[in-house]
Motif scaffolding. Sequence first.
Motif, short mmCIF file in Angstrom:
data_model
loop_
_atom_site.label_atom_id
_atom_site.label_comp_id
_atom_site.label_asym_id
_atom_site.label_seq_id
_atom_site.Cartn_x
_atom_site.Cartn_y
_atom_site.Cartn_z
N SER A 110 3.17 12.75 12.07
CA SER A 110 3.41 12.07 13.33
C SER A 110 4.55 11.05 13.27
CB SER A 110 2.14 11.37 13.79
OG SER A 110 1.10 12.30 13.84
N ASN A 111 4.70 10.39 12.13
CA ASN A 111 5.77 9.39 12.04
C ASN A 111 7.14 10.04 12.21
OD1 ASN A 111 3.66 7.72 11.48
ND2 ASN A 111 4.22 7.34 9.34
N PHE A 162 7.52 11.15 15.90
CA PHE A 162 7.79 10.00 16.76
C PHE A 162 9.22 9.50 16.58
CE2 PHE A 162 7.43 5.58 18.20
CZ PHE A 162 6.64 5.72 19.32
N SER A 194 10.02 7.47 13.96
CA SER A 194 10.04 6.18 13.27
C SER A 194 10.36 6.40 11.79
CB SER A 194 8.70 5.46 13.43
OG SER A 194 7.76 5.92 12.52
N SER A 249 13.21 10.58 20.66
CA SER A 249 12.54 9.72 19.70
C SER A 249 11.88 8.55 20.41
CB SER A 249 13.48 9.24 18.60
OG SER A 249 14.59 8.62 19.16
N TYR A 250 11.06 7.82 19.64
CA TYR A 250 10.27 6.71 20.15
C TYR A 250 9.30 7.15 21.23
CZ TYR A 250 13.78 4.08 17.59
OH TYR A 250 14.61 3.60 16.61
N GLY A 251 8.70 8.31 21.03
CA GLY A 251 7.71 8.77 21.99
C GLY A 251 7.00 9.99 21.45
N TRP A 252 5.84 10.30 22.06
CA TRP A 252 5.09 11.50 21.70
C TRP A 252 5.51 12.63 22.61
CZ3 TRP A 252 3.35 10.29 17.29
CH2 TRP A 252 2.75 9.06 17.02
N PRO A 289 -1.71 7.34 13.15
CA PRO A 289 -1.98 8.60 13.85
C PRO A 289 -3.16 9.37 13.25
CG PRO A 289 0.37 8.34 13.51
CD PRO A 289 -0.29 7.21 12.78
N TYR A 308 4.93 0.88 13.78
CA TYR A 308 6.21 1.31 14.36
C TYR A 308 7.00 0.14 14.95
CZ TYR A 308 4.43 6.18 14.31
OH TYR A 308 3.94 7.41 13.97
N MET A 323 9.58 2.71 23.45
CA MET A 323 8.35 3.17 22.81
C MET A 323 7.16 3.04 23.76
SD MET A 323 8.11 1.84 18.95
CE MET A 323 9.44 1.98 17.79
N GLY A 344 7.30 5.81 25.86
CA GLY A 344 7.13 7.04 25.10
C GLY A 344 5.71 7.30 24.64
N VAL A 345 4.88 6.23 24.60
CA VAL A 345 3.49 6.44 24.23
C VAL A 345 2.60 6.51 25.46
CG1 VAL A 345 3.81 5.30 22.00
CG2 VAL A 345 2.86 4.00 23.91
#
Lengths: 314, 313
Positions: A196-197, A200, A202, A306-309, B195, B223, B245, B248-249
């Motif tokens: 996941s890192n 994402f 990161s 990037s910076y999101g799922w 995660p 993060y 972010m 993004g989440v």
Amino acid sequence: MDKKTVITSGTLLVALLLCCAVAWAGSQPLQTTQWLADHMSDQNLVVIDVRTETNYGVGHIPGAVNLPYAKWEPMDDEMHCQLMPPADDIGAMLRERGVSGSSQVVIYDHGNTISDASKGAAVVWILSTLGHTKISYLNGGFTKWTFEGRIIDNKKPTPVPGDFSAQTDSAKVTDLNGLLSLVKAGKVLLVDARNSNQHFGSDKRADVAAFGHIPGSLNLPAPFLTNAGINRAPATIKEKKELLAIVDGVGISNDKDQKIIVYCNTAQYAGLDYFVLHDLLGYQNVSVYDGSMLDYGVHEELPLASYGWGHVRH
Amino acid sequence: MNIKKILQGSLLGAGLLFFCLAQSCLAATGSLVSVEWLAKNLHHNNMVVLDVSTFTHYEKGHIPGAVKAFGPWQTMNENFIGFMMPPVADLETMLCGYGVNNDSQIVLYDEGVTAEDTAKSARALWSLHALGHTRVAILDGGFAAWEFEEQAVSQKAATPLKGNFTASIQTDKVVDLAQVKKKLGTVVLVDSRLPEEHFGHEKKSHIKRAGHLPGSMLWPAAYMTNAGIELSPSYFKDREILAKMAMGVGIPTDKQSEIIVYSNHGLSAALEYFTLHDLLGYSNVRIFDGSVLEAAAAADIPMEVDGWGYKKL
């Protein structure tokens, strides 16, 4: 028809059914160590150890031949990524090791970590992409085998060359252009098998050129698919029921005909996602982007998120 | 209007201006201060610098004048349900012991090496917010940044005068399990763990059940800083990146959204609180203090496993 004929045909029928049952059981994508122990002397069985030559030399499942993972996905210097070799080359290696089209092939890896398990699974994907149809993956690999106190040896078998003729099935492997045209047409679900890192953005592998994931990808981390490390378990694949829940939980619909392309950094983790989706859960149209992020990342003009799922839609 | 009045007026104006300027050196700090700013303001009268690292770390060297402030900022709840905010009277006594007054400008710092270090400062900041003290900031990058920028370091322990701090409890900073249960499905829940923990693939052995609270979004606290990236101290990422972010989440852009953050023990959740509340301006952020330690042990709250928490309830 006299009595004798009836008995004979009856026996034949039972024998035939048994054969079918055995053949069917042998073609199970996921096999247990117990099954392998029971079938060690089957005539058409070819067991392939995909660990390193050194590991193989120290000890392996009796009768197994060795074809290390690095031979299945060598670094392509020109492309700067790992790719499966031309079908003729790998086909020759397989024939040398006794693989025929009719062989029941069993693939096993070290079975300790996710890195091990994904190698074996990626090999299953490659062999199936080359057109072989009777492949099983040994669940838990060498670690489970030895945990159970089963016999190992370090004798190198001398197999009779097989007749397997490899032909790449273009439905199961994708290159960058293939991926881009399907994405452009909006006809594909992308699945990112990395952790996941990295998904994402990161974190990234040092040899991958850029952070992030291909826009729109869902994240199905290969490490979530095995029990590796949970209470010191070998890297056995999780139960089907749980795999179904996981695949649903990352956002993949249960439409088994949808076109899916999986990728990771090198295609190794993607191999495990492929194996679970295609072989264990019955998704029909799954393919692996062989170049994966090692390839995609060097193309600066291509978009990355990037910076999101990937599962959060805006 | 006669001359006298005009003079009076201008004097008053000038006075006000002067007052504002004098205050602004300290007041205009925001919640995240740089090494440069702290070095410049270190000897200001109102300044209280609290070192929340560890005894041995402090002994080796600390920011000159910084007070040992290792807490406990979190203690095991009397009913053994979680590591929670200690009783208010205990915190008041502790803070007065650190020399904290009601009008102190507090700067918190930690080891500054990992995001977990930074979370300790964030937890202390959140505790102060919950006690009604708002003039509090975190030193960006903590002690690692201070050393990195070659500022003076002291080995002499500070002995502060007893402060006069009295708490004024802010009830909108914390929620308990009962409130979380009631708000499931209507509130934005943010999980700041890893995660793997969120997904339910792994858990700490003392946590009773794997998974996350239903409908949670995942934003790992790790993060939020640049800790470890090319040997960087744990500096916060730029606000634009943090805002990206947040989107993004899946956190709504409405800054009034009701948000509850949680982690395993409420420590890394504090980093989430700080980022959302202080850096991004979300005004309604609370910590579920019992966090997963409490929720996973409670029988009547569902925990989702084998999935990202994006599904709407």
